[in-house]
Motif scaffolding. Structure first.
Motif, PDB file in Angstrom:
ATOM      1  N   ASN A 176      34.945 -28.046 -39.360  1.00  0.00           N
ATOM      2  CA  ASN A 176      35.608 -29.108 -38.607  1.00  0.00           C
ATOM      3  C   ASN A 176      37.018 -28.641 -38.220  1.00  0.00           C
ATOM      4  O   ASN A 176      37.830 -28.342 -39.105  1.00  0.00           O
ATOM      5  N   PRO A 177      37.337 -28.573 -36.910  1.00  0.00           N
ATOM      6  CA  PRO A 177      38.674 -28.115 -36.499  1.00  0.00           C
ATOM      7  C   PRO A 177      39.799 -28.946 -37.116  1.00  0.00           C
ATOM      8  O   PRO A 177      40.925 -28.489 -37.252  1.00  0.00           O
ATOM      9  N   GLU A 178      39.468 -30.166 -37.518  1.00  0.00           N
ATOM     10  CA  GLU A 178      40.465 -31.055 -38.108  1.00  0.00           C
ATOM     11  C   GLU A 178      40.837 -30.621 -39.525  1.00  0.00           C
ATOM     12  O   GLU A 178      41.901 -30.947 -40.036  1.00  0.00           O
ATOM     13  N   ALA A 179      39.940 -29.873 -40.161  1.00  0.00           N
ATOM     14  CA  ALA A 179      40.103 -29.557 -41.587  1.00  0.00           C
ATOM     15  C   ALA A 179      40.567 -28.125 -41.855  1.00  0.00           C
ATOM     16  O   ALA A 179      40.648 -27.709 -43.007  1.00  0.00           O
ATOM     17  N   LEU A 221      33.152 -24.823 -34.346  1.00  0.00           N
ATOM     18  CA  LEU A 221      31.974 -25.699 -34.308  1.00  0.00           C
ATOM     19  C   LEU A 221      30.693 -24.891 -34.539  1.00  0.00           C
ATOM     20  O   LEU A 221      29.778 -25.340 -35.213  1.00  0.00           O
TER      21      LEU A 221
END
Lengths: 311, 66
Positions: free
Chosen positions: B32-35, B27
């Motif tokens: 984005n940790p999702e990506a 962050l």
């Protein structure tokens, strides 16, 4: 963080399902999810001759790998084959085809390569330049997508395939659905789903998507663990695609609200089902008057595009 | 503490408070940790792992964009 199944150290935390997995259980869960997708959607029958549209990227390699294993285990009579379309994108497809040939050699898989230049006389790079020069406001992905779909269907039929599998993953499918939604193109979404097509003309080879419920992040990890020889090269035209913005938005939503992607795909499936019913009776399928390929109009999209680009 | 991260071939260092996680690092550097997937010492790790002083975190964007 520990694996939900064996309590060994986890390598991935799936926030949407509140599961975490070690390497071994990530792989077994991934394999099971793909096989379940194939079975629940009745994608394949034992006698089917299956091809996989392969690019040299992770998703299509995974699809080919898993279908090849199904053959090895005696669940599929014929060994799957790979079909690759060389668009002629310098510095991208030439490199990814090297990865793909290596992969197919390693797993002893028959690979058929076809090029846009051989088919239409020019490379995609050439067509993009022509489009720009003529100020046609066509994005490279729009030209590429039409030509690739055309060639994949044509050569799948010539190779006498019953099914053509593609490596489209959960993220790809959500992005396509959202793009159609944003563009007000409901009819196009009727063509989405784990098995594509609204109606099934005889000249159209049925397409299946075994990775339909597999998030891209997980397919990336799977290909890493399996050590597939892919560099996941990025297409030089990818930055021009609206898809990238949709991807980023969906990733942000998923991060803030875990499970958003699965909820979206669930809603989209219901929508696709309704849309398929609504649009199935509207269009009859003809053969293109110029090339003979299936089309809902008199001339197919590919011939229309060639006409505009070349003449 | 000081940690290192490698993203798209470039290695950088960053000061992080103690007890922060890989997710906090992502962050902070606007990833984005999702990506992405993150690996340390050649092992992929979940984003909620605690950062360790002096370690290099390899950040891998998952989208191929082909």
């Amino acid at each position: 963080m520990k694996c939900t199944i064996c309590k060994k150290p986890a390598i991935i935390n799936l926030r949407y399902s509140k599961d975490a997995y070690c390497q071994q259980h990530f792989i077994s869960t991934f394999d099971k999810k793909v096989i379940d997708t194939i079975n629940k959607n009745k994608m394949l029958q034992y006698n089917d001759k299956v091809g996989v549209g392969v690019s040299g990227g992770k998703d299509s390699m995974i699809t080919l790998f898993i279908l090849n294993r199904l053959h090895k285990k005696g669940k599929l009579k014929h060994k799957p084959i790979g079909i690759a379309i060389d668009e002629g994108i310098k510095g991208y497809r030439d490199k990814s085809l090297v990865d793909l040939r290596k992969f197919c050699k390693e797993y002893d898989i028959e690979l058929h390569e076809f090029s846009i230049k051989d088919e239409f006389g020019k490379t995609l790079d050439d067509f993009v330049k022509i489009s720009d020069k003529k100020k046609m406001a066509l994005k490279p992905c729009s030209i590429c997508g039409v030509f690739r779909r055309y060639m994949l269907n044509k050569y799948s039929r010539e190779l006498k395939l019953d099914k053509l599998a593609t490596g489209h993953n959960l993220d790809d499918e959500i992005q396509s659905f959202m793009i159609n939604l944003f563009r007000g193109d409901a009819a196009r979404s009727a063509r989405l789903g784990p098995i594509t097509g609204v109606i099934r003309p005889k000249d159209f080879v049925l397409r299946i998507k075994p990775l339909y419920f597999t998030p891209e992040k997980e397919s990336f990890l799977y290909s890493m663990i399996r050590k597939f020889p892919t560099h996941n090269y990025v297409c030089p035209y990818a930055h021009t695609a609206f898809r990238n913005e949709v991807r980023e938005s969906m990733d942000q939503l998923e991060y803030k609200y875990p499970g958003t992607k699965f909820s979206t795909v669930k809603s989209s499936l219901r929508f696709i089902e309704i849309a398929k019913d609504a649009y199935s009776g509207l269009k009859e399928i003809n053969n293109c008057k110029l090339c003979g390929e299936p089309t809902s109009k008199k001339t197919c999209k590919t011939c229309e595009l060639i006409e505009k680009l070349i003449n | 503490m000081k940690v290192y991260y490698k993203l798209q071939g470039k290695k950088k260092s960053i000061e992080m408070p103690a007890n922060k996680t890989v997710e906090d690092l992502l962050l902070k550097i606007k990833q984005n940790p999702e990506a992405v997937l993150v690996a340390v010492d050649n092992t992929v790790i979940p984003e909620n792992e605690k950062l360790k002083n002096g370690k290099t975190y390899l950040i891998m964007p998952v989208a191929s964009g082909g």
